[in-house]
Scaffold this active site. Structure first.
Site, mmCIF file in Angstrom:
data_model
loop_
_atom_site.group_PDB
_atom_site.id
_atom_site.type_symbol
_atom_site.label_atom_id
_atom_site.label_comp_id
_atom_site.label_asym_id
_atom_site.label_seq_id
_atom_site.Cartn_x
_atom_site.Cartn_y
_atom_site.Cartn_z
ATOM 1 N N ASP A 271 50.598 43.910 37.563
ATOM 2 C CA ASP A 271 49.335 43.335 37.122
ATOM 3 C C ASP A 271 49.575 42.760 35.722
ATOM 4 O O ASP A 271 50.603 43.030 35.084
ATOM 5 C CB ASP A 271 48.202 44.380 37.134
ATOM 6 C CG ASP A 271 46.828 43.689 37.155
ATOM 7 O OD1 ASP A 271 46.758 42.469 36.872
ATOM 8 O OD2 ASP A 271 45.814 44.357 37.440
HETATM 9 C C1 BGC Z 1 43.561 41.761 37.279
HETATM 10 C C2 BGC Z 1 44.223 41.288 38.545
HETATM 11 C C3 BGC Z 1 44.382 39.781 38.497
HETATM 12 C C4 BGC Z 1 45.184 39.402 37.268
HETATM 13 C C5 BGC Z 1 45.455 37.919 37.137
HETATM 14 C C6 BGC Z 1 44.246 41.223 36.032
HETATM 15 O O1 BGC Z 1 43.507 41.514 34.894
HETATM 16 O O2 BGC Z 1 43.536 43.175 37.256
HETATM 17 O O3 BGC Z 1 43.484 41.697 39.651
HETATM 18 O O4 BGC Z 1 44.974 39.311 39.665
HETATM 19 O O5 BGC Z 1 44.467 39.838 36.122
HETATM 20 O O6 BGC Z 1 44.319 37.200 36.860
#
Ligand code: BGC
Length: 744
Positions: A271
């Site tokens: 993530d």
């Molecule tokens: C989120 C993810 C997301 C990623 C990219 C993160 O803060 O937890 O679910 O895909 O950002 O935007």
């Protein structure tokens, strides 16, 4: 397509730094014009485009995210293919969560359709639009089980149940990937966040998670296992600690479970900044240690905003903290994904085709029908719904959410066209026809969060009241309008920035003065239809007793207003069902239907002395305009072996004079065994439409897979011998029952 041996040859030519580059994904925002930039914008962010270009040219990144303009994608791709030393094409990822240009209902709403075919079709539209602009990969579906409505990301998943969650996960993976992500109009699906993110302490986003062995295997992991089985090409890590170990550094999760147990052969991405945060968590010593430990755990690619920890992987190799073979293994997985997407043969996107695909009217049609199928009718006293357009001369539409083009789309959308969004007011006006007067009053102010959403600013703007708005005057105006109308359609809920990531809250009340407004409107005596715009259960205790009609419309997307109007006027009948138990208050949370019997089960509904411990609306609940009756639930065998399968059938009859839309649900309970099992567990469902007087026979199979469970005592899957109760009906309280026995 690059063969395996060509991939290996390419890897042989790469330096450790170039390998680390392939394992890095950077954010590449298209920044708004200067006048739209927030005043407090981080100066470093303004340097991002330059930094990204430099990284692409030097081979310092193998993937980007957040670029969605096809010309910009081609520009960056050209830099990689023609301007970087190895010419390896970039993989472009994006959060295509519920639509790209055409916004579909939010994921929890799609789950409420209880219809895998609808969900698959919807996500195939999202994939088609995303691929048309040059996106190869989505960070979806989110398959985290969520049992705490305080957690804002409950909106991104399929609710509380592992069986429904697994079915929805599979439908989404199939929608995004089709028979393979490399096919035309398809993209790689990345189920997330592995694993357990939905169980954060207190529902506070990012806080630690502690889940028992039994809950992990029986509840939180099954949707992931199903998504992998369906062929998902990617998996994303989770931010928080799982049982004391940061998930993004967990060898157990990413190697032992994901690869060794489930045979996952795609690539894992962290993530955003989750590898760097291994240091923040107090797990890794420094960035070199963080990179090495994530890679060793099985994380192939790091998603980072600035200064990726993976840039230190060459140092980690030199220091012996990880091996070059670990690097090669991950690079191989990433290059294989690029090869599967055809990027070595045709790295560029057809810029001329993109706008045509995005404008496809068929996509709007899918968005509308998906929204229609996701709505859940929670109450309909005296058959107030459907409204009869010929009998109405005046309709009052009330609430700021009824006219908000942005809020009706929900969170996690970035490429929408607000101009084409159909609001609830637009939809009702268009459908009501010329002879009914449709007027709107906002009634209450837009409510703002105490702490700003991280999505406000660079990625969006919070709603505001119109110029000169005065709540006291407007409140009175709304009440007067309702008194002078034949019916009042009141839209309440949360603004889209109150739900989603970093949008946890301590309560579930309607924000601001919405409850007060609703009560004042109801007091006028004009019949009220309440539309709830939400991604989590909200406090409807008063409404459930005093408002005759309540329709949960979720955040229904681009075509939301048209879908809502079709439902209100009976062009289609609602048939969605709740994917979670709807609590009366946050004090009941977590509240699930699949609890064990425990001590004194006869007092299950009286566990608190001050309030029932039953939900306001049960899991699986939802009404339609027609009514159905269940009869003749029969198991085809009364005794089977542990390897055996029983077929349960039931007759469902439409007892009304209108089409009935019903989700037939099957629940089982194991009476005794080597562990205590839930009072009920969903093990089958089918959404059907039944014509008046028609009877449909529905069949379900209950085999070893439906009966097995993870037993914490033996730390393995078991299939016990026992008598099993079976219930079939329209929600988790179904009372039509039969039994069968599993003997030796
Ligand atoms: C989120 C993810 C997301 C990623 C990219 C993160 O803060 O937890 O679910 O895909 O950002 O935007």
């Amino acid at each position: 397509m690059l063969t395996e041996s060509q991939i290996d040859e390419l890897i042989d030519r790469m330096t450790p730094a170039e390998k680390a580059g392939q394992l890095t994904q950077l954010f590449s925002f298209t920044l708004p014009g200067e006048e739209d930039l927030p005043a407090d914008v981080d100066a470093a962010l303004l340097q991002l485009p330059k930094m990204v270009a430099a990284a692409v040219e030097s081979g310092g990144t193998g993937a980007l995210l957040f670029t969605s303009d096809p010309a910009e994608i081609n520009r960056l791709q050209r830099l990689a293919v023609e301007g970087s030393p190895l010419g390896i094409p970039l993989l472009f990822g994006f959060d295509v969560i519920h639509g790209f240009r055409t916004i579909l209902p939010v994921p929890i709403a799609m789950a409420a359709t209880w219809d895998p075919a609808t969900i698959e079709r919807a996500q195939s539209v999202a994939a088609r639009e995303a691929r048309a602009v040059g996106i190869h990969w989505t960070f979806a579906p989110m398959v985290d089980i969520a049992r705490d409505p305080r957690w804002g990301r409950i909106i991104e998943g399929a609710g509380e149940d592992p069986y429904l969650g697994a079915a929805v996960a599979v439908a989404q993976v199939r929608g995004f990937q089709g028979d393979g992500p490399g096919d035309d109009d398809r993209i790689i699906a990345g189920p997330k966040h592995f694993a357990g993110y939905g169980a954060s302490l207190g529902g506070r986003d990012y806080d630690e998670v502690n889940i028992s062995d039994s809950e992990l295997w029986n509840v939180y992991l099954p949707p992931f296992a199903a998504a992998i089985e369906a062929g998902a090409g990617n998996v994303m890590t989770a931010y928080m600690d799982l049982n004391g170990i940061p998930a993004s550094g967990s060898h157990w999760l990413f190697t032992e479970v994901l690869r060794d147990t489930w045979g996952f052969d795609g690539f894992v991405v962290s993530d955003a900044d989750a590898v760097r945060s291994l240091v923040t968590h107090g797990f890794a010593r420094d960035m070199t240690d963080a990179g090495a430990r994530a890679l060793n755990a099985g994380v192939d690619m790091e998603m980072a905003v600035f200064d990726p920890a993976f840039a230190k992987l060459p140092d980690a190799v030199a220091a012996g903290a990880t091996g070059e073979e670990a690097l090669d293994r991950s690079v191989r997985r990433v290059l294989a994904a690029k090869a599967r997407m055809g990027l070595f043969d045709s790295p560029y996107v057809d810029e001329a085709r993109a706008p045509k695909v995005l404008a496809d009217p068929a996509h709007r049609e899918v968005a509308r029908t998906t929204a229609e199928r996701s709505a859940v009718l929670l109450r309909n006293e005296g058959h107030l719904l459907p409204l009869d357009p010929n009998a109405l001369t005046s309709i009052a539409v009330i609430g700021p959410l009824a006219v908000s083009r942005r809020d009706i789309l929900g969170p996690w959308v970035f490429a929408q066209d607000l101009g084409e969004t159909i609001t609830v007011l637009d939809g009702i006006r268009a459908r009501a026809g010329a002879h009914a007067r449709v007027d709107h009053a906002r009634g209450v102010s837009v409510v703002r969060r105490r702490y700003k959403s991280p999505f406000e600013g660079l990625l969006g703007r919070a709603q505001r009241d119109p110029e000169g708005f005065d709540e006291a005057t407007e409140f009175e105006h709304a009440v007067t309008l309702a008194s002078n109308s034949d019916v009042a359609v009141v839209v309440v809920g949360e603004w889209q920035d109150m739900i989603g990531e970093a949008a946890s809250r301590t309560g579930i009340e309607l924000p601001g003065r919405q409850q007060e407004l609703l009560e004042a409107i109801a007091a006028t005596g004009t019949p009220v239809v309440l539309l709830v715009m939400n991604g989590r259960p909200l406090d409807l205790c008063w409404a459930a007793e005093h408002v005759p009609a309540i329709l949960d419309i979720w955040y229904p997307g681009t075509q939301g207003g048209a879908a809502v109007a079709n439902l209100l006027f009976g062009d289609v009948a609602p048939g969605g069902k709740l994917p979670f138990s709807w609590p009366r208050s946050v004090g009941q949370v977590p509240l699930i239907y699949s609890h064990t019997r425990s001590q004194a089960p006869e007092n299950q509904g009286r566990r608190y002395w001050d309030e029932p411990s039953t939900p306001l609306f049960p899991f699986g609940y939802g009404l339609s305009y027609g009514t159905v009756e269940y009869a003749n639930v029969v198991a085809d065998q009364s005794v089977i072996s542990v390897h055996g399968t029983v077929t349960v059938s039931v007759d469902v009859t439409n007892t009304s004079d209108t089409n009935a839309d019903e989700v037939v649900q099957l629940y089982i309970h194991q009476r005794n065994g080597t562990a205590s099992r839930p009072v009920r567990e969903l093990k089958g469902f089918r959404r059907i439409t039944i014509a008046p007087d028609e009877t449909r026979s529905v069949h379900f199979e209950i085999g070893p897979a439906e009966r097995r469970y993870w037993n914490a005592a033996v730390k393995d899957w078991v299939n016990d011998t026992s008598t099993f109760d079976v219930w079939v009906g329209g929600d988790s309280r179904a009372d039509l029952a039969t039994t069968f026995e599993v003997a030796r």
